[in-house]
Design a protein around this motif. Structure first.
Motif, PDB file in Angstrom:
ATOM      1  N   SER A 185      -5.963  17.506  12.891  1.00 37.62           N
ATOM      2  CA  SER A 185      -6.609  16.521  12.021  1.00 37.62           C
ATOM      3  C   SER A 185      -5.559  15.734  11.228  1.00 37.62           C
ATOM      4  O   SER A 185      -5.740  14.536  10.968  1.00 37.62           O
ATOM      5  CB  SER A 185      -7.599  17.203  11.077  1.00 37.62           C
ATOM      6  OG  SER A 185      -7.021  18.293  10.402  1.00 37.62           O
ATOM      7  N   HIS A 186      -4.487  16.397  10.842  1.00 40.34           N
ATOM      8  CA  HIS A 186      -3.379  15.730  10.141  1.00 40.34           C
ATOM      9  C   HIS A 186      -2.850  14.566  10.975  1.00 40.34           C
ATOM     10  O   HIS A 186      -2.715  13.431  10.494  1.00 40.34           O
ATOM     11  CB  HIS A 186      -2.299  16.781   9.876  1.00 40.34           C
ATOM     12  CG  HIS A 186      -0.985  16.264   9.385  1.00 40.34           C
ATOM     13  ND1 HIS A 186      -0.863  15.181   8.533  1.00 40.34           N
ATOM     14  CD2 HIS A 186       0.286  16.702   9.622  1.00 40.34           C
ATOM     15  CE1 HIS A 186       0.433  14.977   8.266  1.00 40.34           C
ATOM     16  NE2 HIS A 186       1.128  15.883   8.914  1.00 40.34           N
ATOM     17  N   TRP A 187      -2.598  14.809  12.251  1.00 37.55           N
ATOM     18  CA  TRP A 187      -2.025  13.764  13.100  1.00 37.55           C
ATOM     19  C   TRP A 187      -3.061  12.700  13.465  1.00 37.55           C
ATOM     20  O   TRP A 187      -2.729  11.534  13.645  1.00 37.55           O
ATOM     21  CB  TRP A 187      -1.415  14.397  14.347  1.00 37.55           C
ATOM     22  CG  TRP A 187      -0.305  15.356  14.001  1.00 37.55           C
ATOM     23  CD1 TRP A 187       0.581  15.257  12.956  1.00 37.55           C
ATOM     24  CD2 TRP A 187       0.012  16.573  14.661  1.00 37.55           C
ATOM     25  NE1 TRP A 187       1.421  16.339  12.932  1.00 37.55           N
ATOM     26  CE2 TRP A 187       1.113  17.162  13.969  1.00 37.55           C
ATOM     27  CE3 TRP A 187      -0.499  17.233  15.775  1.00 37.55           C
ATOM     28  CZ2 TRP A 187       1.690  18.365  14.363  1.00 37.55           C
ATOM     29  CZ3 TRP A 187       0.083  18.428  16.170  1.00 37.55           C
ATOM     30  CH2 TRP A 187       1.163  18.989  15.464  1.00 37.55           C
ATOM     31  N   PHE A 188      -4.314  13.099  13.576  1.00 32.83           N
ATOM     32  CA  PHE A 188      -5.386  12.125  13.810  1.00 32.83           C
ATOM     33  C   PHE A 188      -5.439  11.118  12.653  1.00 32.83           C
ATOM     34  O   PHE A 188      -5.475   9.897  12.863  1.00 32.83           O
ATOM     35  CB  PHE A 188      -6.717  12.851  13.949  1.00 32.83           C
ATOM     36  CG  PHE A 188      -7.926  11.945  13.979  1.00 32.83           C
ATOM     37  CD1 PHE A 188      -8.369  11.393  15.166  1.00 32.83           C
ATOM     38  CD2 PHE A 188      -8.626  11.656  12.809  1.00 32.83           C
ATOM     39  CE1 PHE A 188      -9.478  10.555  15.197  1.00 32.83           C
ATOM     40  CE2 PHE A 188      -9.737  10.829  12.830  1.00 32.83           C
ATOM     41  CZ  PHE A 188     -10.163  10.275  14.027  1.00 32.83           C
TER      42      PHE A 188
ATOM     43  N   TRP B 108      -4.607   6.272  11.761  1.00 32.77           N
ATOM     44  CA  TRP B 108      -5.494   5.168  11.403  1.00 32.77           C
ATOM     45  C   TRP B 108      -5.919   5.087   9.938  1.00 32.77           C
ATOM     46  O   TRP B 108      -6.333   4.024   9.499  1.00 32.77           O
ATOM     47  CB  TRP B 108      -6.758   5.238  12.268  1.00 32.77           C
ATOM     48  CG  TRP B 108      -6.465   5.036  13.714  1.00 32.77           C
ATOM     49  CD1 TRP B 108      -5.979   3.884  14.307  1.00 32.77           C
ATOM     50  CD2 TRP B 108      -6.596   5.981  14.770  1.00 32.77           C
ATOM     51  NE1 TRP B 108      -5.811   4.069  15.654  1.00 32.77           N
ATOM     52  CE2 TRP B 108      -6.180   5.354  15.973  1.00 32.77           C
ATOM     53  CE3 TRP B 108      -7.035   7.310  14.820  1.00 32.77           C
ATOM     54  CZ2 TRP B 108      -6.190   5.989  17.195  1.00 32.77           C
ATOM     55  CZ3 TRP B 108      -7.036   7.952  16.045  1.00 32.77           C
ATOM     56  CH2 TRP B 108      -6.622   7.300  17.215  1.00 32.77           C
ATOM     57  N   MET B 109      -5.895   6.152   9.171  1.00 33.80           N
ATOM     58  CA  MET B 109      -6.498   6.139   7.830  1.00 33.80           C
ATOM     59  C   MET B 109      -5.447   6.286   6.743  1.00 33.80           C
ATOM     60  O   MET B 109      -4.820   7.337   6.614  1.00 33.80           O
ATOM     61  CB  MET B 109      -7.552   7.240   7.716  1.00 33.80           C
ATOM     62  CG  MET B 109      -8.673   7.077   8.720  1.00 33.80           C
ATOM     63  SD  MET B 109      -9.995   8.274   8.486  1.00 33.80           S
ATOM     64  CE  MET B 109     -10.687   8.306  10.158  1.00 33.80           C
TER      65      MET B 109
ATOM     66  N   HIS C  84       5.506  15.834   8.154  1.00 31.07           N
ATOM     67  CA  HIS C  84       5.012  15.798   9.536  1.00 31.07           C
ATOM     68  C   HIS C  84       4.484  17.148   9.995  1.00 31.07           C
ATOM     69  O   HIS C  84       3.445  17.239  10.667  1.00 31.07           O
ATOM     70  CB  HIS C  84       6.130  15.341  10.487  1.00 31.07           C
ATOM     71  CG  HIS C  84       5.739  15.352  11.927  1.00 31.07           C
ATOM     72  ND1 HIS C  84       5.844  16.474  12.737  1.00 31.07           N
ATOM     73  CD2 HIS C  84       5.203  14.391  12.714  1.00 31.07           C
ATOM     74  CE1 HIS C  84       5.404  16.193  13.949  1.00 31.07           C
ATOM     75  NE2 HIS C  84       5.016  14.933  13.974  1.00 31.07           N
ATOM     76  N   ASP C  85       5.159  18.229   9.630  1.00 30.41           N
ATOM     77  CA  ASP C  85       4.798  19.551  10.132  1.00 30.41           C
ATOM     78  C   ASP C  85       3.799  20.303   9.257  1.00 30.41           C
ATOM     79  O   ASP C  85       3.243  21.307   9.690  1.00 30.41           O
ATOM     80  CB  ASP C  85       6.057  20.417  10.282  1.00 30.41           C
ATOM     81  CG  ASP C  85       6.998  19.879  11.344  1.00 30.41           C
ATOM     82  OD1 ASP C  85       6.520  19.165  12.248  1.00 30.41           O
ATOM     83  OD2 ASP C  85       8.207  20.154  11.258  1.00 30.41           O
ATOM     84  N   CYS C  86       3.579  19.828   8.030  1.00 32.66           N
ATOM     85  CA  CYS C  86       2.646  20.497   7.129  1.00 32.66           C
ATOM     86  C   CYS C  86       2.097  19.486   6.136  1.00 32.66           C
ATOM     87  O   CYS C  86       2.843  18.989   5.281  1.00 32.66           O
ATOM     88  CB  CYS C  86       3.323  21.654   6.395  1.00 32.66           C
ATOM     89  SG  CYS C  86       2.204  22.513   5.252  1.00 32.66           S
ATOM     90  N   HIS C  87       0.814  19.211   6.238  1.00 31.47           N
ATOM     91  CA  HIS C  87       0.191  18.204   5.386  1.00 31.47           C
ATOM     92  C   HIS C  87       0.207  18.587   3.913  1.00 31.47           C
ATOM     93  O   HIS C  87       0.023  17.727   3.051  1.00 31.47           O
ATOM     94  CB  HIS C  87      -1.256  17.980   5.829  1.00 31.47           C
ATOM     95  CG  HIS C  87      -2.096  19.224   5.760  1.00 31.47           C
ATOM     96  ND1 HIS C  87      -2.091  20.179   6.756  1.00 31.47           N
ATOM     97  CD2 HIS C  87      -2.934  19.683   4.798  1.00 31.47           C
ATOM     98  CE1 HIS C  87      -2.904  21.162   6.414  1.00 31.47           C
ATOM     99  NE2 HIS C  87      -3.432  20.890   5.231  1.00 31.47           N
TER     100      HIS C  87
ATOM    101  N   GLY D 218       6.453  14.679   2.280  1.00 31.52           N
ATOM    102  CA  GLY D 218       7.330  14.270   3.361  1.00 31.52           C
ATOM    103  C   GLY D 218       7.328  12.762   3.523  1.00 31.52           C
ATOM    104  O   GLY D 218       7.156  12.026   2.551  1.00 31.52           O
ATOM    105  N   SER D 219       7.491  12.318   4.754  1.00 31.01           N
ATOM    106  CA  SER D 219       7.643  10.883   5.007  1.00 31.01           C
ATOM    107  C   SER D 219       6.588  10.346   5.962  1.00 31.01           C
ATOM    108  O   SER D 219       6.815   9.332   6.625  1.00 31.01           O
ATOM    109  CB  SER D 219       9.040  10.600   5.562  1.00 31.01           C
ATOM    110  OG  SER D 219       9.275  11.370   6.744  1.00 31.01           O
ATOM    111  N   CYS D 220       5.438  11.011   6.061  1.00 36.41           N
ATOM    112  CA  CYS D 220       4.353  10.471   6.873  1.00 36.41           C
ATOM    113  C   CYS D 220       3.745   9.242   6.193  1.00 36.41           C
ATOM    114  O   CYS D 220       4.051   8.931   5.048  1.00 36.41           O
ATOM    115  CB  CYS D 220       3.282  11.535   7.113  1.00 36.41           C
ATOM    116  SG  CYS D 220       3.740  12.777   8.334  1.00 36.41           S
TER     117      CYS D 220
END
Length: 445
Positions: free
Chosen positions: A191-194, A198-199, A241-244, A248-250
């Protein structure tokens, strides 16, 4: 001077997030000896000072029919109730409706409202009619392993209905989400990567010390609603990126959102004071609070405003604002100035009107995520999301219909949607069937 102190302080932006799920029938819910049968006619509301008693009184009450739900909504959304306690700008209460669809469940003991757009259409109509500054956002419950509508689940990958719901919102309602509230307040890597695609905005962080291990055995140890490592000081953040839960830098931004009169992660006077102290120190702060539409929200809102009264008396230099979700995020966590997102979509058709190729170009601004969302409704009534191909440069994409994709003679409707980092949108929907017979030219939509 007082004026200088007010200018130096930040503001508190209050965002009321409502997990909008339609009616919920709890025929057998028991809590501390209370059941729906013996509390439904109860009128003596406990004092707000006695929180445990208030929880025990409030939680067994659920709204199990559309009629009951509509009656309560008419109370909390009317002008009189909204304006009972105005914010610092003289503005009334604002609701953010995070609407979901119940799709794919085979067991439904709580009589949830099933069907595409069933809940969305009800609230979209209400928000449009009231025109009170409310907004509709995104909420999704992953499908449980045995497709039981009353069970929690954690996997987007095991929820094939996810993309059909989102595609239908785009193709049938010309709508695309900007802000998310995680179902069951739970995010995992899929779900993190989904969401990262877009959101831009996420109101799911429920990090809190308010988790009693005896009362919340399903939460202890990270089994559900796991935000143990997330910020707890009301700051918003970009996830890792690895843990919501880690900073980080997402791309997207996550806000903390605490519950109202619930069994865990409650907003309290102490929590609210932390937010106002932060604002008093010069940091504008987003305070998100969560309800469910199938409870009596009038009690929850009045309780929160009771806390608000107590805290604001101690911080006269801090202004607070009832806010729409996207506006609040942009106020406390602004982006560098950029042009508003605008896409140009062109379709090439064969002589008989069947689509051959779609080209998408970013005319201005920048798309949030790696690509726009692309959806197709087929003439065989399937709703399909597919990936785009990269164009000749970043900011351009294309999709070719054919044997390796969707057949040109099976395409009925095409949709393209994108947000930018501050929530501006570019949405494009084309009814291919309405084109009729055309020459093999390119047409914009």
């Amino acid at each position: 001077s007082t004026e200088e102190i007010i200018m130096a302080a930040g503001k508190v932006y209050i965002v009321h997030c409502v997990d909008t799920e339609g009616p919920l029938c709890e025929e057998h819910l028991t809590l501390s000896g209370l059941t729906n049968d013996n509390v439904k006619n109860k009128t003596d509301e406990p004092r707000f000072e006695d929180f445990d008693q208030l929880v025990n009184w409030h939680r067994p009450h659920t709204l199990g029919t559309w009629e009951g739900l509509a009656e309560k909504l008419a109370t909390v959304t009317n002008k009189e109730f909204r304006n009972n306690q105005l914010d610092s700008n003289g503005k009334g209460w604002v609701f953010n409706w995070f609407c979901m669809d119940h799709i794919g469940f085979e067991e439904n003991p709580r009589h949830r409202a099933m069907g595409f757009h069933t809940i969305f259409d009800f609230y979209d109509s209400m928000v449009t009619e009231q025109d009170a500054g409310d907004a509709i956002h995104w909420h999704f419950h992953p499908l449980s392993i045995y497709k039981e509508g009353h069970r929690c689940a954690r996997s987007y990958i095991n929820s094939p209905n996810l993309y059909e719901i989102l595609s239908r919102r785009l193709l049938e309602r010309n709508w695309f989400p900007r802000a998310n509230r995680a179902g069951f307040q739970d995010e995992r890597p899929d779900s993190h990567w989904f969401l990262e695609q877009w959101m831009p905005f996420d109101f799911s962080n429920t990090a809190s010390d308010d988790v009693d291990p005896e009362k919340n055995k399903d939460i202890v140890g990270g089994r559900f609603s796991d935000w143990r490592w997330a910020p707890i000081d009301w700051r918003t953040y970009h996830p890792h990126h690895d843990c919501h839960q880690l900073e980080g830098s997402c791309r997207r931004k996550i806000a903390r959102c605490l519950n109202l009169i619930s069994r865990f992660a409650n907003v309290t006077e102490a929590e609210l004071e932390k937010a106002f102290q932060r604002a008093s120190d010069g940091e504008s702060t987003l305070v998100a609070i969560c309800s469910h539409d199938w409870r009596d929200m009038s009690v929850e809102i009045r309780y929160f405003q009771y806390l608000l009264d107590r805290v604001t008396n101690r911080y006269p230099n801090v202004k607070y604002v009832y806010s729409e979700a996207v506006e609040a995020f942009n106020a406390v966590h602004p982006e560098l100035e950029s042009n508003k997102i605008s896409l140009k979509c062109d379709i090439s058709c064969s002589a008989d009107g069947n689509p051959l190729r779609v080209d998408i170009d970013t005319v201005s601004g920048k798309v949030f995520g790696p690509q726009p969302y692309f959806a197709i409704k087929t003439r065989s009534r399937r709703f399909i999301h597919d990936n785009l191909c990269l164009g000749t440069e970043f900011g351009k994409w294309f999709y070719e219909f054919g044997e390796d994709a969707v057949s040109p003679d099976d395409v009925s409707v095409i949709g393209v949607a994108a947000n930018d980092a501050i929530g501006n949108q570019s949405i494009h929907v084309l009814d291919v069937d309405a084109l009729g017979e055309r020459n093999s030219d390119t047409y914009s939509f």
